[in-house]
Design a protein around this motif. Structure first.
Motif, PDB file in Angstrom:
ATOM      1  N   HIS A 197      -3.855   9.848  43.185  1.00 35.74           N
ATOM      2  CA  HIS A 197      -4.367  11.082  42.815  1.00 35.74           C
ATOM      3  C   HIS A 197      -4.815  11.827  44.079  1.00 35.74           C
ATOM      4  N   ALA A 201      -9.815  15.784  45.738  1.00 31.44           N
ATOM      5  CA  ALA A 201     -10.191  15.749  44.582  1.00 31.44           C
ATOM      6  C   ALA A 201     -11.506  14.936  44.258  1.00 31.44           C
ATOM      7  N   ARG A 203     -15.207  13.408  44.574  1.00 32.22           N
ATOM      8  CA  ARG A 203     -16.392  13.781  43.986  1.00 32.22           C
ATOM      9  C   ARG A 203     -17.303  12.733  43.640  1.00 32.22           C
TER      10      ARG A 203
END
Length: 332
Positions: A197, A201, A203
């Motif tokens: 991934h 991204a 979070r």
């Protein structure tokens, strides 16, 4: 980032309300949070608590979804290892459908042996089984393995893990990390990379041990007995079904202990201004998406719950925006 409130629906015997009233009143609080502009309402899961700790968060989340219009509907957390993948995929999809695509699915592995015994699931493999169930839920949603599927593609997933192993698991599965920690964040990013991934991204979100009040000292006097119940029951039930010694009861004087390293205490009752400053100091530099606050502590008085919801929903967000904007301008 947005701010939300967590409901565990604990209803201790010392302050017990009739159960149907308690559930109905909590739904009213959810409606109020939505009307006042809160960013999220979140529900959590445990089993076999004498005080009725909410055992089925997605069932209650569906009711809350039907009574609200804008607020995100989250779990912090649901326990996937206690469910079959298709069951969890269907239940969560229904909440997302009822809410019109507002579900935030936070998951965890749990910490109590009796909960796993209740569902005839082995406790020792809870982390492995949690990962397996979530992986299969993702597949079922992606491939249409359950019908109907959720509105959101994908449903935001959050891993409520507090140690390196769990943080890496959340990353490998492509989830957000439901834990705001500068120490765990690198392990989470490592997991994102291991899972293929994009680390950009990343979070995070978290449940903060915070209540808001106009007069924190006056509120503390009223909340402290409820906090003592919350903490002592949670600690003592943690060893049930094991050979670990029962931890000693915390007294009221223990509840206000403040760690010297600046980390959170067991509970901090703050004004909105104090909370904004404190939160900025603890979260700066992390990609925070949601901040979650206790709506109530173990049956505390309704007037304190209502005012906490009001302060969290209406007064805190602009103060947080200001604190982070000023820090960005000054580089702090």
């Amino acid at each position: 980032m947005d701010v939300g409130l967590l409901f565990d629906l604990r209803n201790p015997s010392d302050w017990r309300q009739e159960w149907a009233y308690h559930y109905a009143r909590t739904l009213e609080f959810c409606e109020e949070a939505d009307q006042r502009g809160a960013g999220g309402i979140w529900f959590t899961e445990h089993h076999l608590f004498e005080d009725g700790y909410l055992p089925q968060p997605l069932t209650f989340a569906a009711a809350a979804a039907a009574r609200t219009r804008n607020v995100r509907i989250g779990t912090a957390v649901v326990l996937p290892a206690l469910r079959k993948p298709a069951q969890l995929a269907e239940e969560a999809a229904i909440v997302d459908l009822i809410s019109g695509g507002r579900l935030e699915l936070g998951i965890g592995a749990g910490y109590r042996v009796p909960e796993y015994q209740l569902f005839d699931i082995g406790f020792e493999r809870r982390f492995g089984r949690t990962g397996e169930v979530i992986t299969e839920v993702q597949r079922l949603w992606t491939e249409g393995g359950v019908t109907p599927g959720p509105v959101q593609q994908p449903v935001p997933l959050w891993g409520g893990f507090y140690k390196p192993r769990g943080a890496r698991l959340a990353g490998r599965l492509g989830m957000g990390l439901l834990h705001i920690s500068h120490e765990m964040f690198p392990h989470y990013v490592q997991g994102l990379v291991e899972g293929g991934h994009d680390p950009a991204a990343a979070r995070v979100c978290d449940l903060l041990p915070v209540l808001l009040a106009d007069d924190p000292e006056e509120a503390w006097t009223r909340v402290a007995p409820h906090l003592a119940h919350q903490m002592n029951s949670y600690r003592q039930l943690s060893v049930e079904g094991t050979d670990h010694p029962v931890p000693p009861l915390l007294g009221l004087e223990d509840l206000r202990h403040q760690p010297t390293d600046g980390s959170w205490g067991l509970l901090e009752i703050l004004t909105p201004e104090q909370a904004a400053e404190r939160i900025h100091a603890r979260t700066a530099g992390l990609p925070v998406r949601h901040l979650i606050f206790w709506a109530s502590i173990a049956g505390m008085p309704d007037d304190l719950v209502a005012r906490n919801i009001e302060l969290v929903s209406e007064q805190l967000p602009p103060l947080l925006d200001k604190a982070f904007a000023e820090a960005a301008t000054t580089g702090g």
